[in-house]
Structures are given as structure tokens and as C-alpha cells.
Design a protein around this motif. Structure first.
Motif, short mmCIF file in Angstrom:
data_model
loop_
_atom_site.label_atom_id
_atom_site.label_comp_id
_atom_site.label_asym_id
_atom_site.label_seq_id
_atom_site.Cartn_x
_atom_site.Cartn_y
_atom_site.Cartn_z
N LEU A 317 0.84 -1.21 0.00
CA LEU A 317 0.00 0.00 0.00
C LEU A 317 0.87 1.25 0.00
CD1 LEU A 317 -2.87 -0.87 2.53
CD2 LEU A 317 -2.94 -0.85 0.01
N ARG A 318 1.97 1.20 0.79
CA ARG A 318 2.81 2.39 0.91
C ARG A 318 3.66 2.61 -0.35
NH1 ARG A 318 2.66 5.06 5.28
NH2 ARG A 318 4.81 5.79 5.35
N VAL A 319 3.96 1.53 -1.06
CA VAL A 319 4.66 1.69 -2.34
C VAL A 319 3.71 2.35 -3.34
CG1 VAL A 319 5.66 0.49 -4.32
CG2 VAL A 319 6.28 -0.20 -2.00
N PHE A 320 2.45 1.88 -3.34
CA PHE A 320 1.47 2.50 -4.25
C PHE A 320 1.29 3.97 -3.95
CE2 PHE A 320 -0.57 -1.88 -4.78
CZ PHE A 320 0.17 -2.11 -5.94
N SER A 321 1.28 4.31 -2.65
CA SER A 321 1.05 5.72 -2.31
C SER A 321 2.33 6.52 -2.46
CB SER A 321 0.51 5.84 -0.88
OG SER A 321 1.50 5.45 0.02
N GLY A 322 3.41 5.86 -2.88
CA GLY A 322 4.66 6.59 -3.14
C GLY A 322 5.49 6.89 -1.91
N ASP A 323 5.17 6.28 -0.75
CA ASP A 323 5.94 6.55 0.46
C ASP A 323 7.18 5.67 0.57
OD1 ASP A 323 4.24 8.51 1.64
OD2 ASP A 323 2.78 6.89 2.01
N LEU A 324 7.24 4.63 -0.29
CA LEU A 324 8.26 3.60 -0.07
C LEU A 324 8.66 3.02 -1.41
CD1 LEU A 324 9.25 2.47 2.67
CD2 LEU A 324 7.73 0.54 2.28
N GLN A 325 9.89 2.47 -1.46
CA GLN A 325 10.31 1.79 -2.69
C GLN A 325 10.15 0.30 -2.53
OE1 GLN A 325 14.22 3.94 -3.15
NE2 GLN A 325 13.65 3.59 -5.29
N LEU A 326 10.02 -0.37 -3.66
CA LEU A 326 9.77 -1.80 -3.67
C LEU A 326 10.83 -2.58 -2.88
CD1 LEU A 326 7.90 -3.93 -4.88
CD2 LEU A 326 9.45 -4.08 -6.84
N GLY A 327 12.09 -2.21 -3.05
CA GLY A 327 13.21 -2.94 -2.41
C GLY A 327 13.09 -2.96 -0.91
N HIS A 328 12.49 -1.89 -0.37
CA HIS A 328 12.37 -1.82 1.09
C HIS A 328 11.45 -2.89 1.64
CE1 HIS A 328 13.73 2.56 0.56
NE2 HIS A 328 14.75 1.81 0.94
N ILE A 329 10.46 -3.29 0.86
CA ILE A 329 9.58 -4.35 1.34
C ILE A 329 10.40 -5.63 1.53
CG2 ILE A 329 7.58 -5.79 0.83
CD1 ILE A 329 6.35 -3.54 -0.62
N PHE A 330 11.24 -5.91 0.51
CA PHE A 330 12.10 -7.10 0.62
C PHE A 330 12.98 -7.01 1.87
CE2 PHE A 330 10.77 -7.47 -3.66
CZ PHE A 330 10.85 -8.82 -3.96
N GLN A 331 13.57 -5.82 2.03
CA GLN A 331 14.46 -5.60 3.17
C GLN A 331 13.70 -5.88 4.48
OE1 GLN A 331 16.51 -1.90 2.62
NE2 GLN A 331 17.42 -1.99 4.66
N PHE A 332 12.47 -5.41 4.56
CA PHE A 332 11.67 -5.60 5.78
C PHE A 332 11.36 -7.08 6.01
CE2 PHE A 332 9.78 -1.83 7.99
CZ PHE A 332 10.73 -0.93 7.54
N VAL A 333 11.07 -7.80 4.90
CA VAL A 333 10.77 -9.23 5.06
C VAL A 333 11.99 -9.94 5.65
CG1 VAL A 333 10.29 -11.37 3.83
CG2 VAL A 333 8.99 -9.31 3.30
#
Ligand SMILES: Nc1ncnc2c1ncn2[C@@H]1O[C@H](COP(=O)(O)OP(=O)(O)O)[C@@H](O)[C@H]1O
Ligand SMILES: [Mg+2]
Length: 632
Positions: A317-333
Motif C-alpha cells: 500500500l505504501r509503495v502504491f502511495s509513493g511513500d516507499l520503494q519496492l526494495g524496502h519491502i524485501f528488506q523488511f521481510v
């Protein structure tokens, strides 16, 4: 928790290792946290390469437009590293064509992969070093603790051992110490890992996105709690399994050692039934444990799964809203998975610490016991061997039995005292008082005119050769058993002692001679042979004071006469106390005491005692009559 403070001096003793260990923990975790950063950066680069360049190019926009629009930069870590190392930024110049872009992305991806491997390699090295410092430290402290406990075992008097069960005392040095070690090693190590990992990981996560951080971490405390609850159940159940296990092996061991009696009384079937019911209980408890054990991993996996799903959903959701980049999701996982173990170990470490604390409390209580019989004299003294009892009485504290009452006598160096009396008349007690295995409750025992309480205890014990009533031989060779009381003895001396105890011929009769092993894995000796080896052990020391506590009871009168004859020769000028219930053993003594119910009822030499026609004369007559050799 307070009990564990007793371990702080040990941490201080090994502070170097502890400090190094902390440093290694920090480094290990720093690299753990760093590795996902590289992954995140790589994915962010791929994402921008696609959205900023490839997608517009594919949509037909002219290349000049696309490439002049926004330059594609190398990931922060790589550019920082190349700046630090002075390699320059030439390879990272923004690509200007499709071919250059592909080459650029491939090159960067390779570099990121290398960095990732390097981070894991370093993490591995430091995690190895962490174990090498902290776990090694815990083993060293374990060793120190065991030594302290063993020393205390040696200091404590025999009365202490009568009051405490052997198995319980064994637990101090085995079970309790290993529980404490779990605190010293794993708990300390995981505790530090937990703390640094949380601070580092959560710090990095918060810097990237506080909102996503909250969502990702929300389920994890639940996991700590669940693990704590489950591991407490597991501990409780495995204790139950353990105790049944020891019961089972104790039962088996007892049945094995009593197998002859078991067979003689035809109790085999009963024994089998009893074993079966104990084994059944063991099975039941193990299955119970397995059930709880099986819940452990599923709980963790479920909660981590929940965290991962939340991370991907909220992150998306936050990537869609432009608050975050895709790579950060991976990093968080990655981070969620990294934090699994620390969060899970909160519960585990807590229960380790609790158990260790209970164990350390028991160890502290044990170490604080002050031996009731302790040495108070500084200087060693030369013992001559004069023994004086002044109105001595002893009441055993645990049973309240009045074992001795109003005992007085005086024995010059070189004299032999014989003590005779019925079972339970106090003979062993008297012998133990001379060796100061107990302190009298009334009166004074003196050696060389000095009360035993103020005499240098090691000197006293060193001067005494004590052959106890219940012979104890170690599972070792015969030679070592005889040599036991001295630091060093030549084979010739050992053999001479065995000859004096009239057991040499028996020993050489064994195929291995003096190297014959005794005990569980060796030969079994007859009662008389055991007694004579025990006597050889005492005479080898050439003691100033020799105490024989009924240790000729299993020896025939002929052998007894030979041994006593040898003794007279080697004990020339030395003091001897010979306890017996046989007149033949005591007849040549300088002084004979006849004990009854803890009191001296008759005293004198053999001839004098026969004269008064009392208990002794009675005994003499009975034994002469029943003796197979007839009157001597
Ligand atoms: N360690 C002990 N604790 C309590 N009572 C004891 C202990 N040792 C011996 N006794 C008691 O003291 C009395 C004297 O025992 P003991 O000196 O062994 O006699 P003896 O050697 O003449 O057979 C007995 O009644 C015995 O039960
Ligand atoms: Mg006795």
C-alpha cells in the motif's frame, strides 16, 4: 535473580573474554542487519531501471529524452564504499543508452551479490568468534564452579553426608552447575544478541519507514509471550520425563545388583511387572512432552508468517502511495525473519535465567555451609601419639542417640589400646572421635596433651592410619588401592605392606597380581581379603596412630595372629587402637576397655580382666568354647 549475583566475580575474572564477546556479538549483528540493505538497494535499482528507463523506451519515447531525464545512480552503499576505498566512481557513471543501461544494471547486481556474500561470510566469522569467547568463558566458569563445589565437598564432615542424600549432593555439581552454565553461556550470548539485534534492526527499519515498522513488528511480542509459555510447559514436562527416567534407571540398577537375591526369592515376574509399570509411566510422560514440543515451531512459523503478510500488504500500500520503494519491502521481510529468533529467545532466555537462578541459589546455600569440623591451627604439628579421653560423651545430633558417656583413659605413645564390646556399644564412635571425624558433645579428646579442636587437623589426620569397619576399595588396581593414602610409594613398599597385612600371597595368586582391577569391572574379593587390603593401605603410611575398627572380623584367628604379630613389629613405638568383638584380637593389648551402652564397664589387661570374672571373662569363655581351633 539475586542468587546469580554470586557469579559476577567470575564475569570479572574473565572480563577480557566477555568484552571481546560483546564486540563480536555487535559485529555479527551489524553484518546481519547490513546484508538485507544490499538486497533492498539492488531491487530498488532494478525497479528504477525499469520504471524510469525501460518502460518509457518500450513505450516508444526517444532515447535522448529518457536518458537526459534523470540519471540512474549507483546504490548508496556501493558509491560510499568506492569513495572510501578511493576506487573512483567511473564504473558508476550514469548510462546513456539501452546497452549501457543493461551492462550497468548487470554489473551493479553482481557487485551487490558479492557484497551480500561478503557480509554473510563476515557474519559467520564473527559468530564463530562469539562462541569461541562467550561459550568458552562459560565453560571456564563452569570448571571453576565445579572445583569450588568439589572443594566444599571435601571440607564438609561425614555428619553432613549422613544428613543429605547422595543423589541430591551429586546434583549440585552436575545438574545445578549445568543449568547455571546455560545462563553463563547461551543466556548471556542470546541476551546480548537480542539487545543489539533489536536496536540495530529496529533502528534501520524506523529510518526507512516508521509506519511499516510498527505493522511488521506488531505480532512479534505475541511470539515472545507464546514461546515463554510453551517453553515453561516444555521444561515442566521434560522435568517430569527426567525424574521418571532416573527412577527407571535406579530401579534397573538396583535389580541388576540384587539379581541373585531376586532370583533366590523368585521375584523375577514381580520385578518385570514393576519395571513395566514404570516404563509405561515414562512413555506416557514422553508422549505428553512431545505433544507440547510439537506446538513450538508451528507457533513461531505462524506468527512470523503473519508478520510477513502484514509487511507485504502494508508495504505494498505504501509503495502504491509513493511513500516507499519496492526494495524496502524485501528488506523488511528479511528483517522480520532476522528478528524471529531474538523475539523467540526472549521467552527462552527468560526461562533459562529463572532456572539458573534457582540452581545458583542452591549452590550458594551449599557453598555457605560452614563445616562443623574445621582446622583452626595455623602451624602443622609433629604428632607423638599420646591419646587422652577426659570424661568424653557423644550424642549423635541427628538420632539423639547417646553413643558414648563419661569415657576417660590415657594412652602413652607406643601403647596398644583394645576396645571390646557388643554391637552398638560405641566402639566405632570412639575410634571416630580420635580421628576427629566427630567432635565430642561433652569432655575433651586430647592428642599429645592438646585438645583436638585446637590441633592442626591435617597433621592429626596425616598421623592416623584408620581402617574403618566398612571397608571401602576404589574401582582401581590393587596396588593403587594400597597406595591410596600416600603421595608416592615404590612397588616394594606396597608389597611389604601387603605382606604385613598377610594378603601378598592372595594378590600374587591373581593372574594380574598387583595390577588386578577391583570393583565393577574387576574381580570381587572376599570380605577378609578386602579387610586385609584395607589394612595394607593403613600400614603403608607408617602412621603414628593406627586405628583398627573391627577390621579383622572376616579374618580367621590364625591369620589374625600373624597380622597382629606383624603389627607389633612395625608399630614399635607407635600407638594403636584395636576395636574388636573377639577376645583373641585384644588379649595382648596394654589396656583393654570393655564398653557397654557407651560406658566403660571394665578396664585392665587380659589377665586382670579374667581375674575379676566379669563381662570380659564371660566373653572369653564363650569364645574359647565355640572357636573351631579350640582353646588357644
Ligand atoms: N552416624 C550416626 N548417627 C546416629 N547414630 C549413630 C551413628 N553412628 C552410630 N550411631 C549409634 O550410636 C550407637 C553406637 O554405635 P557404634 O559406635 O557404631 O557402635 P559399635 O561400633 O560398638 O557397634 C549405636 O546405637 C548406633 O546406632
Ligand atoms: Mg562398630
Amino acid at each position: 535473580m539475586g542468587a546469580l549475583a554470586a557469579l559476577n566475580p567470575f564475569f570479572w575474572k574473565y572480563r577480557g573474554r566477555l568484552a571481546l564477546g560483546m564486540l563480536f556479538v555487535l559485529l555479527t549483528n551489524a553484518f546481519s542487519v547490513f546484508a538485507p540493505v544490499v538486497i533492498g538497494e539492488g531491487i530498488n535499482l532494478l525497479e528504477s531501471a525499469y520504471t524510469v528507463f525501460l518502460a518509457p523506451l518500450d513505450a516508444g519515447r526517444p532515447a535522448e529524452d529518457v536518458f537526459s531525464n534523470a540519471p540512474l545512480a549507483a546504490p548508496p552503499t556501493l558509491s560510499t564504499l568506492s569513495r572510501w576505498t578511493g576506487l573512483g566512481t567511473a564504473p558508476f557513471d550514469a548510462p546513456q543508452s539501452r546497452e549501457e543501461l543493461v551492462r550497468f544494471v548487470t554489473f551493479i547486481a553482481g557487485m551487490q551479490a558479492l557484497l551480500y556474500m561478503l557480509a554473510y561470510l563476515l557474519k559467520g566469522v564473527f559468530s564463530f568468534m562469539t562462541r569461541q569467547t562467550i561459550i568458552v568463558m562459560s565453560r571456564l566458569i563452569e570448571y571453576d564452579l565445579k572445583e569450588a563445589i568439589y572443594d566444599q565437598y571435601q571440607r564438609l564432615p561425614s555428619a553432613f553426608y549422613k544428613q543429605n542424600a547422595t543423589g541430591d549432593l551429586m546434583n549440585r555439581i552436575s545438574e545445578d552447575v549445568s543449568k547455571v552454565r546455560m545462563y553463563l553461556g547461551p543466556a548471556v550470548m542470546y541476551g546480548m544478541t537480542l539487545a543489539t539485534m533489536m536496536v540495530l534492526t529496529v533502528g534501520v527499519m524506523l529510518r526507512i519507514d516508521p509506519v511499516l515498522t510498527l505493522w511488521s513488528l506488531a505480532p512479534l511480542p505475541l511470539m515472545s509471550l507464546a514461546v515463554y509459555k510453551v517453553s515453561a510447559r516444555i521444561h515442566q514436562k521434560s522435568d517430569a520425563v527426567q525424574s521418571q527416567q532416573s527412577l527407571l534407571s535406579a530401579k534397573v540398577q538396583q535389580d541388576f545388583s540384587g539379581i541373585r537375591i531376586l532370583a533366590a526369592h523368585r521375584r523375577e515376574k514381580r520385578a518385570t511387572q514393576r519395571f513395566e509399570s514404570a516404563a509405561d509411566e515414562y512413555k506416557f510422560r514422553t508422549l505428553d512432552l512431545v505433544k507440547v514440543d510439537a506446538m513450538f515451531m508451528p507457533i513461531i512459523v505462524m506468527l512470523v508468517g503473519l508478520s510477513t503478510i502484514l509487511t507485504i500488504y502494508v508495504g505494498g500500500l505504501r509503495v502504491f502511495s509513493g511513500d516507499l520503494q519496492l526494495g524496502h519491502i524485501f528488506q523488511f521481510v528479511f528483517y522480520v525473519n532476522l528478528l524471529t529468533w531474538p523475539f523467540a529467545s526472549v521467552g527462552w532466555v527468560t526461562s533459562l535465567v529463572q532456572k539458573a537462578s534457582a540452581s545458583q541459589a542452591r549452590i550458594n546455600a551449599f557453598l555457605e555451609v560452614e563445616p562443623s569440623i574445621a582446622n583452626t591451627a595455623e602451624a602443622p604439628s609433629e604428632i607423638q601419639g599420646r591419646i587422652t579421653f577426659k570424661d568424653v560423651g557423644l550424642t549423635y545430633p541427628d538420632s539423639g542417640i547417646r553413643a558414648l558417656d563419661g569415657l576417660s583413659f590415657d594412652l602413652e605413645p607406643g601403647q596398644t589400646l583394645a576396645v571390646i564390646g557388643r554391637t552398638g556399644s560405641g566402639k566405632t564412635t570412639l575410634a571416630q572421635l580420635v580421628a576427629r571425624l566427630y567432635d565430642p558433645t561433652d569432655g575433651v579428646v586430647e592428642v599429645d596433651g592438646q585438645p583436638l579442636k585446637s590441633l592442626h587437623l591435617p597433621s592429626l589426620r596425616g598421623a592416623i592410619g584408620y581402617v574403618p569397619q566398612d571397608v571401602f576399595l576404589f574401582s582401581d588396581t590393587i596396588a593403587e588401592n594400597i597406595r591410596f593414602g600416600v603421595d608416592h610409594a615404590e612397588q616394594a613398599e606396597v608389597e611389604q605392606a601387603a605382606k604385613n597385612a598377610h594378603v601378598h600371597d592372595n594378590i600374587t595368586g591373581f593372574s594380574e597380581g598387583y595390577d588386578t582391577l577391583l570393583g565393577e569391572r574387576g574381580v570381587n574379593l572376599s570380605g577378609g581379603q578386602k579387610q586385609r587390603i584395607s589394612i595394607a593401605r593403613a600400614v603403608l603410611r607408617k602412621p603414628r596412630i593406627l586405628i583398627f575398627d573391627d577390621c579383622l572380623s572376616a579374618v580367621d584367628t590364625e591369620t589374625e595372629a600373624i597380622i597382629l604379630g606383624n603389627l607389633r613389629r612395625i608399630m614399635e613405638g607407635r600407638t594403636a587402637i584395636i576395636v574388636s568383638h573377639r577376645v583373641s584380637t585384644v588379649r595382648d593389648a596394654d589396656l583393654i576397655l570393655v564398653l557397654d551402652e557407651g560406658r566403660i564397664v571394665e578396664r585392665g589387661t587380659h589377665a586382670e580382666l579374667l581375674e575379676i570374672q566379669g563381662l570380659y571373662a564371660d566373653l572369653h569363655q564363650k569364645q574359647e568354647r565355640s572357636s573351631p581351633e579350640g582353646p588357644a
